[in-house]
Design a protein around this motif. Structure first.
Motif, PDB file in Angstrom:
ATOM      1  N   GLY A 271       8.121   6.108  -0.727  1.00  0.00           N
ATOM      2  CA  GLY A 271       8.048   6.309   0.721  1.00  0.00           C
ATOM      3  C   GLY A 271       8.415   5.094   1.485  1.00  0.00           C
ATOM      4  N   ILE A 272       9.039   4.037   0.978  1.00  0.00           N
ATOM      5  CA  ILE A 272       9.350   2.804   1.625  1.00  0.00           C
ATOM      6  C   ILE A 272      10.670   2.527   1.349  1.00  0.00           C
ATOM      7  CG2 ILE A 272       8.945   0.429   1.909  1.00  0.00           C
ATOM      8  CD1 ILE A 272       6.344   0.794   0.879  1.00  0.00           C
ATOM      9  N   THR A 273      11.527   2.248   2.394  1.00  0.00           N
ATOM     10  CA  THR A 273      13.054   2.549   2.346  1.00  0.00           C
ATOM     11  C   THR A 273      13.594   0.815   1.800  1.00  0.00           C
ATOM     12  OG1 THR A 273      13.076   1.445   4.815  1.00  0.00           O
ATOM     13  CG2 THR A 273      13.496   3.847   4.411  1.00  0.00           C
ATOM     14  N   THR A 274      12.798  -0.318   2.065  1.00  0.00           N
ATOM     15  CA  THR A 274      12.879  -1.306   1.371  1.00  0.00           C
ATOM     16  C   THR A 274      12.191  -1.357   0.069  1.00  0.00           C
ATOM     17  OG1 THR A 274      10.954  -2.479   2.329  1.00  0.00           O
ATOM     18  CG2 THR A 274      13.079  -2.743   3.462  1.00  0.00           C
ATOM     19  N   ARG A 275      12.730  -2.200  -0.856  1.00  0.00           N
ATOM     20  CA  ARG A 275      12.341  -2.200  -2.323  1.00  0.00           C
ATOM     21  C   ARG A 275      10.962  -2.916  -2.316  1.00  0.00           C
ATOM     22  NH1 ARG A 275      17.917  -4.103  -5.436  1.00  0.00           N
ATOM     23  NH2 ARG A 275      18.984  -1.789  -5.359  1.00  0.00           N
ATOM     24  N   SER A 276       9.706  -2.213  -2.566  1.00  0.00           N
ATOM     25  CA  SER A 276       8.886  -2.733  -2.946  1.00  0.00           C
ATOM     26  C   SER A 276       8.087  -2.276  -4.267  1.00  0.00           C
ATOM     27  CB  SER A 276       7.834  -2.117  -1.687  1.00  0.00           C
ATOM     28  OG  SER A 276       8.228  -2.550  -0.483  1.00  0.00           O
ATOM     29  N   TRP A 277       7.587  -3.285  -4.957  1.00  0.00           N
ATOM     30  CA  TRP A 277       7.288  -2.950  -6.405  1.00  0.00           C
ATOM     31  C   TRP A 277       5.718  -3.411  -6.669  1.00  0.00           C
ATOM     32  CZ3 TRP A 277      11.142  -0.499  -9.113  1.00  0.00           C
ATOM     33  CH2 TRP A 277      12.302  -0.678  -8.756  1.00  0.00           C
ATOM     34  N   LYS A 278       5.276  -2.597  -7.408  1.00  0.00           N
ATOM     35  CA  LYS A 278       3.620  -2.975  -7.726  1.00  0.00           C
ATOM     36  C   LYS A 278       3.467  -2.994  -9.328  1.00  0.00           C
ATOM     37  CE  LYS A 278       2.590   1.815  -6.527  1.00  0.00           C
ATOM     38  NZ  LYS A 278       1.683   2.743  -5.784  1.00  0.00           N
ATOM     39  N   CYS A 279       2.471  -3.167  -9.708  1.00  0.00           N
ATOM     40  CA  CYS A 279       1.930  -3.165 -10.964  1.00  0.00           C
ATOM     41  C   CYS A 279       1.600  -1.853 -11.437  1.00  0.00           C
ATOM     42  CB  CYS A 279       0.844  -4.329 -11.266  1.00  0.00           C
ATOM     43  SG  CYS A 279       0.027  -4.032 -12.924  1.00  0.00           S
ATOM     44  N   THR A 280       2.079  -1.386 -12.594  1.00  0.00           N
ATOM     45  CA  THR A 280       1.863  -0.169 -13.125  1.00  0.00           C
ATOM     46  C   THR A 280       0.425   0.008 -13.681  1.00  0.00           C
ATOM     47  OG1 THR A 280       2.886  -0.602 -15.276  1.00  0.00           O
ATOM     48  CG2 THR A 280       4.186   0.381 -13.859  1.00  0.00           C
ATOM     49  N   ASP A 281      -0.253  -0.839 -14.199  1.00  0.00           N
ATOM     50  CA  ASP A 281      -1.457  -0.963 -14.588  1.00  0.00           C
ATOM     51  C   ASP A 281      -2.588  -0.856 -13.265  1.00  0.00           C
ATOM     52  OD1 ASP A 281      -0.661  -1.290 -17.019  1.00  0.00           O
ATOM     53  OD2 ASP A 281      -1.415  -3.293 -17.339  1.00  0.00           O
ATOM     54  N   CYS A 282      -2.434  -1.559 -12.337  1.00  0.00           N
ATOM     55  CA  CYS A 282      -3.615  -1.405 -11.286  1.00  0.00           C
ATOM     56  C   CYS A 282      -3.021  -1.111  -9.877  1.00  0.00           C
ATOM     57  CB  CYS A 282      -4.183  -2.885 -11.287  1.00  0.00           C
ATOM     58  SG  CYS A 282      -3.193  -4.177 -10.576  1.00  0.00           S
ATOM     59  N   GLY A 283      -1.604  -1.232  -9.693  1.00  0.00           N
ATOM     60  CA  GLY A 283      -1.185  -0.709  -8.223  1.00  0.00           C
ATOM     61  C   GLY A 283      -1.053  -2.053  -7.401  1.00  0.00           C
ATOM     62  N   THR A 284      -1.179  -3.283  -7.741  1.00  0.00           N
ATOM     63  CA  THR A 284      -1.200  -4.565  -6.955  1.00  0.00           C
ATOM     64  C   THR A 284       0.428  -4.834  -6.651  1.00  0.00           C
ATOM     65  OG1 THR A 284      -3.104  -5.292  -8.011  1.00  0.00           O
ATOM     66  CG2 THR A 284      -1.978  -6.896  -6.605  1.00  0.00           C
ATOM     67  N   PRO A 285       0.352  -5.176  -5.407  1.00  0.00           N
ATOM     68  CA  PRO A 285       1.940  -5.507  -5.101  1.00  0.00           C
ATOM     69  C   PRO A 285       2.472  -6.896  -5.692  1.00  0.00           C
ATOM     70  CG  PRO A 285       0.609  -4.870  -2.948  1.00  0.00           C
ATOM     71  CD  PRO A 285      -0.308  -4.828  -4.212  1.00  0.00           C
ATOM     72  N   VAL A 286       3.754  -6.605  -6.255  1.00  0.00           N
ATOM     73  CA  VAL A 286       4.437  -7.871  -6.958  1.00  0.00           C
ATOM     74  C   VAL A 286       5.187  -8.455  -5.741  1.00  0.00           C
ATOM     75  CG1 VAL A 286       5.768  -8.508  -8.976  1.00  0.00           C
ATOM     76  CG2 VAL A 286       4.035  -6.768  -9.218  1.00  0.00           C
ATOM     77  N   PRO A 287       5.063  -9.821  -5.660  1.00  0.00           N
ATOM     78  CA  PRO A 287       6.052 -10.551  -4.952  1.00  0.00           C
ATOM     79  C   PRO A 287       7.610 -10.096  -5.157  1.00  0.00           C
ATOM     80  CG  PRO A 287       4.651 -12.032  -5.894  1.00  0.00           C
ATOM     81  CD  PRO A 287       4.345 -10.910  -6.656  1.00  0.00           C
TER      82      PRO A 287
END
Length: 54
Positions: free
Chosen positions: A25-41
């Motif tokens: 749902g976000i047009t820019t690239r945003s990534w998160k950890c698959t284990d906990c969902g915490t955003p990754v820089p």
């Protein structure tokens, strides 16, 4: 070439593309950890997502 790794706050070691999940749902690239969902820089995520185990 040096591999990039990132230690998430949950303790997971992110080394490969499958360790990341793209936020939907976000047009820019945003990534998160698959284990906990915490955003990754962003800079770290872009490097990690190009790495594949071989």
């Amino acid at each position: 070439m040096t591999r990039t790794t990132y230690r998430c706050t949950c303790g997971a070691l992110l080394k490969f593309a499958q360790d990341l999940e793209k936020e939907s749902g976000i047009t820019t690239r945003s990534w998160k950890c698959t284990d906990c969902g915490t955003p990754v820089p962003g800079q770290i995520a872009e490097k990690v997502r190009h790495q594949h185990p071989s």
